[in-house]
Design an enzyme around this catalytic site. Structure first.
Site, short mmCIF file in Angstrom:
data_model
loop_
_atom_site.label_atom_id
_atom_site.label_comp_id
_atom_site.label_asym_id
_atom_site.label_seq_id
_atom_site.Cartn_x
_atom_site.Cartn_y
_atom_site.Cartn_z
N ALA A 92 140.00 28.12 70.98
CA ALA A 92 140.87 28.41 72.12
C ALA A 92 140.16 29.27 73.17
O ALA A 92 139.23 30.01 72.86
CB ALA A 92 142.12 29.17 71.62
N SER A 119 140.27 22.18 72.34
CA SER A 119 141.50 22.77 71.79
C SER A 119 142.71 22.54 72.70
O SER A 119 142.59 22.54 73.93
CB SER A 119 141.29 24.28 71.62
OG SER A 119 142.52 24.91 71.34
N GLN A 140 141.88 18.30 70.05
CA GLN A 140 142.59 18.96 68.94
C GLN A 140 144.03 19.21 69.37
O GLN A 140 144.29 19.83 70.40
CB GLN A 140 141.91 20.29 68.59
CG GLN A 140 142.62 21.08 67.50
CD GLN A 140 143.60 22.10 68.05
OE1 GLN A 140 143.36 22.72 69.07
NE2 GLN A 140 144.73 22.27 67.37
N TYR A 142 147.78 20.79 68.64
CA TYR A 142 148.78 21.60 67.93
C TYR A 142 150.13 20.97 68.23
O TYR A 142 150.46 20.74 69.41
CB TYR A 142 148.79 23.04 68.44
CG TYR A 142 147.75 23.95 67.81
CD1 TYR A 142 147.65 24.08 66.43
CD2 TYR A 142 146.88 24.69 68.61
CE1 TYR A 142 146.71 24.92 65.86
CE2 TYR A 142 145.94 25.54 68.04
CZ TYR A 142 145.86 25.65 66.66
OH TYR A 142 144.94 26.48 66.09
N THR A 168 145.61 20.08 63.91
CA THR A 168 145.43 21.28 63.09
C THR A 168 146.74 21.66 62.43
O THR A 168 147.77 21.80 63.10
CB THR A 168 144.91 22.44 63.97
OG1 THR A 168 143.68 22.01 64.55
CG2 THR A 168 144.68 23.70 63.15
N LYS A 242 143.12 18.71 60.35
CA LYS A 242 142.23 19.87 60.20
C LYS A 242 142.97 20.99 59.48
O LYS A 242 144.07 21.39 59.89
CB LYS A 242 141.79 20.38 61.58
CG LYS A 242 141.01 21.69 61.55
CD LYS A 242 140.44 22.02 62.91
CE LYS A 242 139.58 23.27 62.88
NZ LYS A 242 140.34 24.52 62.95
N HIS A 266 140.13 27.68 58.61
CA HIS A 266 140.32 28.21 59.97
C HIS A 266 139.43 29.43 60.21
O HIS A 266 139.82 30.40 60.87
CB HIS A 266 141.78 28.57 60.20
CG HIS A 266 142.26 28.34 61.61
ND1 HIS A 266 142.97 27.24 62.01
CD2 HIS A 266 142.14 29.10 62.74
CE1 HIS A 266 143.27 27.33 63.29
NE2 HIS A 266 142.77 28.46 63.76
N GLY A 298 133.36 26.66 58.71
CA GLY A 298 133.46 28.02 58.16
C GLY A 298 132.09 28.61 57.92
O GLY A 298 131.39 28.20 56.99
N ARG A 321 132.90 30.19 65.93
CA ARG A 321 132.59 31.42 66.67
C ARG A 321 131.26 31.38 67.43
O ARG A 321 131.19 31.91 68.55
CB ARG A 321 132.59 32.62 65.72
CG ARG A 321 133.98 32.95 65.17
CD ARG A 321 133.88 34.07 64.16
NE ARG A 321 135.17 34.45 63.59
CZ ARG A 321 135.73 33.85 62.54
NH1 ARG A 321 135.12 32.82 61.95
NH2 ARG A 321 136.89 34.26 62.07
C1 FNR Z 1 139.52 29.15 66.29
N1 FNR Z 1 139.88 27.98 65.58
C2 FNR Z 1 140.77 27.09 66.16
N2 FNR Z 1 141.10 25.95 65.52
C3 FNR Z 1 141.92 25.03 66.09
O1 FNR Z 1 142.19 24.01 65.48
N3 FNR Z 1 142.42 25.25 67.34
C4 FNR Z 1 142.15 26.37 68.06
O2 FNR Z 1 142.60 26.54 69.18
C5 FNR Z 1 141.31 27.35 67.44
N4 FNR Z 1 141.02 28.51 68.10
C6 FNR Z 1 140.12 29.41 67.55
C7 FNR Z 1 139.78 30.55 68.26
C8 FNR Z 1 138.82 31.42 67.76
C9 FNR Z 1 138.45 32.65 68.54
C10 FNR Z 1 138.19 31.14 66.52
C11 FNR Z 1 137.12 32.04 65.98
C12 FNR Z 1 138.55 30.02 65.80
C13 FNR Z 1 139.25 27.68 64.28
C14 FNR Z 1 137.97 26.88 64.47
O3 FNR Z 1 138.24 25.57 64.88
C15 FNR Z 1 137.16 26.77 63.16
O4 FNR Z 1 137.98 26.26 62.13
C16 FNR Z 1 136.54 28.09 62.69
O5 FNR Z 1 136.17 28.88 63.79
C17 FNR Z 1 135.32 27.80 61.82
O6 FNR Z 1 134.75 28.95 61.36
P1 FNR Z 1 133.48 29.71 62.05
O7 FNR Z 1 132.46 28.66 62.42
O8 FNR Z 1 134.03 30.42 63.25
O9 FNR Z 1 133.06 30.63 60.97
#
Ligand code: FNR
Length: 370
Positions: A92, A119, A140, A142, A168, A242, A266, A298, A321
């Site tokens: 996001a 997102s 993606q 929601y 998701t 997801k 997540h 992850g 991230r």
């Molecule tokens: C996310 N993630 C996430 N997932 C999703 O489906 N929609 C979203 O809007 C978001 N937004 C979001 C914001 C932030 C700041 C983070 C850190 C994560 C989850 C993302 O898609 C994913 O599953 C994880 O970030 C994977 O882990 P790593 O790579 O951050 O360790």
């Protein structure tokens, strides 16, 4: 953006050589509360830590003297050619860390031929992001309070040229985000979920004193398997779920006609005290068979992490991230550099392991003392 923090750089700083370095350098370019919101996980962050630890504990066992001169990270996945099995996870509000937000990320994805998953909570219009993307684009979703508005988002994604819908399902509640709360994180007024601006205001539910804000409040808007069945009937795009971890859920999704699954917790941001996706992956792969499309995310930060995920049954991985850290440090250039590092590290790993193609990678490449 906050004026006390350094603007994105025009070149990659010396000494920034791996993905974890980006998290470190990003602290100069992001305010403390935003950094904590991005870096943090749920509650005590047991799952967040476990995501990293579980990958670290897996060891590789290389084989020597193989001819790797025809090697490549290219693969095909769900009917699309991938330059490498690395996708940009849906994240996001990219404008939290860079004025161009998702537009800059999309430019980097195009340059590195990388699939970007945009997102629902993007801070730029999904149509404007799509226009920047020469590489594959997935949306993606929601689920929204009203099915009609959920459908509006889906139709917009189809019209803008997105080719897959990633739904998701593990974040109907925010989770207990104590770290972000302690830092006082609030979304700045200039960063918005612009794709939801036309969302119709539905009347607010009034709860009685005996009713729970969780069960009778927020969970009344959370999707169920029935909603997924409805979406399957209404989408022309293949649907990926997801956020599944339980092998029974993944099998159920497969049987319903869901095209693929992201095994994910997540990024450790929702429910705490759950296992990492990598720990569940072998069981899930076994349950769904060799052909079913599986994505893992992850704590993917190294070429060796990607390799381990593929060896244990993933077809491709996503990074979350690191996108935001790289965007904060050096905009599109940073994200492109981050992706290039990951691809090159994967190439080095594949070459040193004696497995020149993605299809060569399997559990035989892992060390086990049994
Ligand atoms: C996310 N993630 C996430 N997932 C999703 O489906 N929609 C979203 O809007 C978001 N937004 C979001 C914001 C932030 C700041 C983070 C850190 C994560 C989850 C993302 O898609 C994913 O599953 C994880 O970030 C994977 O882990 P790593 O790579 O951050 O360790």
């Amino acid at each position: 953006m906050n004026n006390n923090i350094a603007a994105p750089l025009k070149e990659i700083p010396d000494g920034l050589v791996c993905i974890a370095d980006y998290a470190h350098f990003a602290k100069q370019h992001i305010s403390h509360d935003i950094y904590e919101y991005i870096a943090g996980g749920g509650a005590d962050e047991l799952t967040l830590q476990r995501n990293r630890r579980a990958l670290d504990e897996i060891q590789l066992l290389p084989q020597m003297l193989k001819d790797c001169t025809q090697g490549s990270t290219a693969t095909t996945f769900m009917g699309e050619s991938l330059r490498h099995p690395i996708l940009l996870a849906p994240v996001a509000f990219h404008k939290l860390v860079h004025p161009l937000g998702e537009i800059a990320t999309a430019q980097a994805a195009s340059a590195l031929e990388t699939t970007m998953v945009v997102s629902t909570l993007a801070s730029q219009k999904m149509e404007d992001i799509a226009a920047q993307l020469d590489s594959a684009k997935w949306f993606q979703l929601y689920f929204q309070q009203s099915r009609a508005f959920t459908l509006t988002l889906l139709k917009r994604a189809e019209a803008a040229g997105y080719t897959k819908l990633m739904v998701t399902v593990d974040a109907s509640l925010h989770g207990i985000r104590n770290r972000a709360q302690r830092a006082g994180f609030k979304l700045p007024p200039d960063v918005k979920a612009v794709n939801l601006e036309d969302r119709p205001e539905l009347p607010r539910k009034v709860l009685s004193a005996e009713q729970s804000i969780v069960f009778q409040g927020m969970m009344t808007e959370a999707p169920t398997w029935e909603d997924i069945a409805w979406l399957l009937q209404n989408s022309t795009l293949p649907i990926i779920l997801k956020g599944l971890l339980h092998p029974q859920d993944v099998v159920k999704a497969q049987r319903m006609g869901i095209a693929g699954v992201v095994v994910s917790n997540h990024g450790g941001r929702t429910l705490d005290s759950i296992p990492s996706a990598i720990e569940l992956l072998p069981r899930i792969r076994k349950a769904v068979g060799a052909e079913y499309p599986l994505i893992l995310d992850g704590a993917i930060e190294r070429g060796t992490d990607i390799y381990k995920a593929i060896a244990l049954g993933a077809n491709t991985v996503m990074v979350g991230r690191p996108q935001l850290y790289a965007l904060a440090v050096a905009g599109a250039l940073g994200v492109a550099h981050m992706l290039r590092i990951l691809r090159e590290e994967l190439e080095v790993t594949m070459a040193m392991m004696g497995t020149p193609e993605i299809k060569d990678i399997n559990t035989q490449s892992l060390y086990s003392d049994e």
